[in-house]
Scaffold this motif. Structure first.
Motif, mmCIF file in Angstrom:
data_model
loop_
_atom_site.group_PDB
_atom_site.id
_atom_site.type_symbol
_atom_site.label_atom_id
_atom_site.label_comp_id
_atom_site.label_asym_id
_atom_site.label_seq_id
_atom_site.Cartn_x
_atom_site.Cartn_y
_atom_site.Cartn_z
ATOM 1 N N TYR A 76 -13.718 -17.786 1.880
ATOM 2 C CA TYR A 76 -14.462 -17.074 2.911
ATOM 3 C C TYR A 76 -13.582 -16.020 3.571
ATOM 4 N N LEU A 77 -12.317 -16.377 3.858
ATOM 5 C CA LEU A 77 -11.421 -15.425 4.509
ATOM 6 C C LEU A 77 -11.205 -14.205 3.618
ATOM 7 N N ALA A 78 -11.066 -14.422 2.318
ATOM 8 C CA ALA A 78 -10.881 -13.296 1.378
ATOM 9 C C ALA A 78 -12.086 -12.363 1.408
ATOM 10 N N ASP A 79 -13.282 -12.946 1.448
ATOM 11 C CA ASP A 79 -14.492 -12.138 1.495
ATOM 12 C C ASP A 79 -14.604 -11.403 2.828
ATOM 13 N N LEU A 80 -14.239 -12.074 3.921
ATOM 14 C CA LEU A 80 -14.329 -11.483 5.253
ATOM 15 C C LEU A 80 -13.429 -10.254 5.377
ATOM 16 N N VAL A 81 -12.188 -10.366 5.002
ATOM 17 C CA VAL A 81 -11.267 -9.229 5.164
ATOM 18 C C VAL A 81 -11.623 -8.098 4.196
ATOM 19 N N LYS A 82 -12.215 -8.450 3.073
ATOM 20 C CA LYS A 82 -12.642 -7.418 2.122
ATOM 21 C C LYS A 82 -13.793 -6.608 2.711
ATOM 22 N N ARG A 83 -14.690 -7.293 3.425
ATOM 23 C CA ARG A 83 -15.857 -6.605 4.010
ATOM 24 C C ARG A 83 -15.476 -5.677 5.141
ATOM 25 N N ILE A 84 -14.391 -5.981 5.864
ATOM 26 C CA ILE A 84 -14.040 -5.139 7.011
ATOM 27 C C ILE A 84 -12.981 -4.088 6.655
ATOM 28 N N ALA A 85 -12.525 -4.097 5.426
ATOM 29 C CA ALA A 85 -11.474 -3.158 5.007
ATOM 30 C C ALA A 85 -11.984 -1.711 5.101
ATOM 31 N N ARG A 93 -2.791 -10.831 5.805
ATOM 32 C CA ARG A 93 -1.979 -9.896 6.576
ATOM 33 C C ARG A 93 -2.380 -8.468 6.230
ATOM 34 N N HIS A 94 -2.767 -7.702 7.238
ATOM 35 C CA HIS A 94 -3.201 -6.310 7.047
ATOM 36 C C HIS A 94 -4.342 -6.210 6.031
ATOM 37 N N GLY A 95 -5.236 -7.215 6.031
ATOM 38 C CA GLY A 95 -6.408 -7.166 5.163
ATOM 39 C C GLY A 95 -6.144 -7.500 3.713
ATOM 40 N N ALA A 96 -4.960 -7.967 3.400
ATOM 41 C CA ALA A 96 -4.613 -8.268 2.009
ATOM 42 C C ALA A 96 -5.191 -9.610 1.577
ATOM 43 N N VAL A 97 -5.093 -9.901 0.284
ATOM 44 C CA VAL A 97 -5.566 -11.171 -0.265
ATOM 45 C C VAL A 97 -4.881 -12.317 0.476
ATOM 46 N N PRO A 98 -5.625 -13.323 0.926
ATOM 47 C CA PRO A 98 -5.025 -14.416 1.696
ATOM 48 C C PRO A 98 -3.992 -15.204 0.896
ATOM 49 N N PHE A 99 -3.015 -15.710 1.623
ATOM 50 C CA PHE A 99 -2.015 -16.611 1.054
ATOM 51 C C PHE A 99 -1.962 -17.859 1.925
ATOM 52 N N GLN A 139 -2.724 -10.123 11.476
ATOM 53 C CA GLN A 139 -3.011 -11.340 10.723
ATOM 54 C C GLN A 139 -4.312 -11.997 11.162
ATOM 55 N N VAL A 140 -5.053 -12.513 10.163
ATOM 56 C CA VAL A 140 -6.265 -13.302 10.390
ATOM 57 C C VAL A 140 -6.051 -14.641 9.689
#
Length: 320
Positions: A311-320, A43-49, A303-304
């Motif tokens: 992979y999702l954690a890495d993806l949102v980190k790259r687009i932050a 949510r909003h690029g944060a660490v996935p849960f 949300q993503v």
């Protein structure tokens, strides 16, 4: 008691019979990303849960219908009048406003006198749930088509009834989201100080989806439903805006609609006059899948979602 948008109040007993947490992303659709009942959410690029599909992509009373004013109806009528469609199609588009007229009739009937509690309770419940029930019916019709696409079968595009249902469904998925509503209101904010766009959008989006869907259906011989597969280790993610146009909307055919179907399959809906995006083999490399995921994650509203948490954690980190 909880105040409603018209200055009344929700009867305290109403909540037990009314669905208040309403999904703006189809729950059944998101379940494809679940493993043992859970998927990963950022949510909003944060660490996935971790969450179930039932617990995400929703908002309290998201589909509550606002009561329209005369200027709202005039605004909507002007929008529909300017659509490049037949008179019959315009008539059908205006039928989406019959719901608002029904509510107005009930309210007008009790003008100047107290509305009975049971009537007000039923009216409030109707305003909260009517649109959600419409979506549920449309999604019920689309479920078998979505299942076929997830198997790589798009042959229903040659079948009139199924093609018509899918054309409307995919158009509405593109327009119904929270992102779509927010972006529309932002675009109108400079000169719509009275909130006309916000009040009419719950109705207009159906009219616009009908218009868009009819265009897809009428010209479907020139549109291809290309189902692509993730051929490597990287899987498709999705988002609270699950559809995305991959090309600039410069003309009538300026659409290449990307719609992830599951972690391993996605749909790319393309017009024959545009340069093809889907590979002829139907199989995408990790690089190609990641590129689409990156675009969709950047396009998301809040949300993503994915099946691979790392992979999702890495993806949102790259687009932050």
């Amino acid at each position: 008691m909880l105040a409603d948008s018209t200055g009344g109040a929700y009867p305290p007993h109403m909540g037990s019979n009314v669905t208040r947490g309403q999904h703006y992303v189809w729950r059944h659709y998101l379940e494809a990303w679940e493993t043992d009942g859970l998927l990963s959410v950022s949510r909003h690029g944060a660490v996935p849960f971790s969450s179930s599909a039932a617990g995400i992509g929703k908002q309290r009373d998201f589909y509550r219908l606002p009561r329209l004013r005369p200027q709202d109806v005039a605004f909507a009528d002007l929008i529909i009048s300017n659509m490049q469609i037949t008179d019959e199609a315009k008539r059908q588009a205006r039928e989406w406003f019959d719901t608002a007229a029904l509510v107005k009739t009930v309210v007008s009937h009790f003008a100047g006198r107290a509305m009975p509690e049971e009537v007000r309770s039923a009216l409030n419940a109707f305003e909260i749930q009517a649109e959600e029930k419409i979506h549920a019916g449309i999604e019920d019709d689309a479920t078998p088509l979505l299942c076929r696409l997830r198997r790589g079968d798009s042959s229903f595009w040659r079948e009139d009834k199924e093609a018509a249902a899918f054309s409307f469904f995919i158009s509405l998925q593109h327009l119904r989201t929270k992102r779509g509503a927010v972006k529309l209101f932002e675009s109108f904010s400079a000169y719509d100080t009275d909130g006309v766009a916000e009040r009419t959008w719950p109705y207009l989006k159906f009219a616009m989806a009908s218009n868009m869907g009819f265009s897809f259906y009428q010209e479907r011989a020139r549109w291809s439903l290309n189902v692509v597969s993730a051929g490597g280790q990287v899987q498709f993610v999705t988002a609270d805006q699950p559809t995305m146009n991959l090309i600039p909307p410069l003309d009538h055919n300026g659409i290449a609609l990307f719609y992830p179907l599951s972690p391993t399959r996605a749909l790319i809906m393309e017009h024959q006059d545009n340069s093809p995006i889907a590979p002829a083999s139907g199989v995408m490399t990790d690089t190609q899948v990641d590129a689409l995921n990156t675009r969709l994650a950047g396009y998301a509203h809040e949300q993503v979602y994915g099946s691979d948490r790392d992979y999702l954690a890495d993806l949102v980190k790259r687009i932050a």
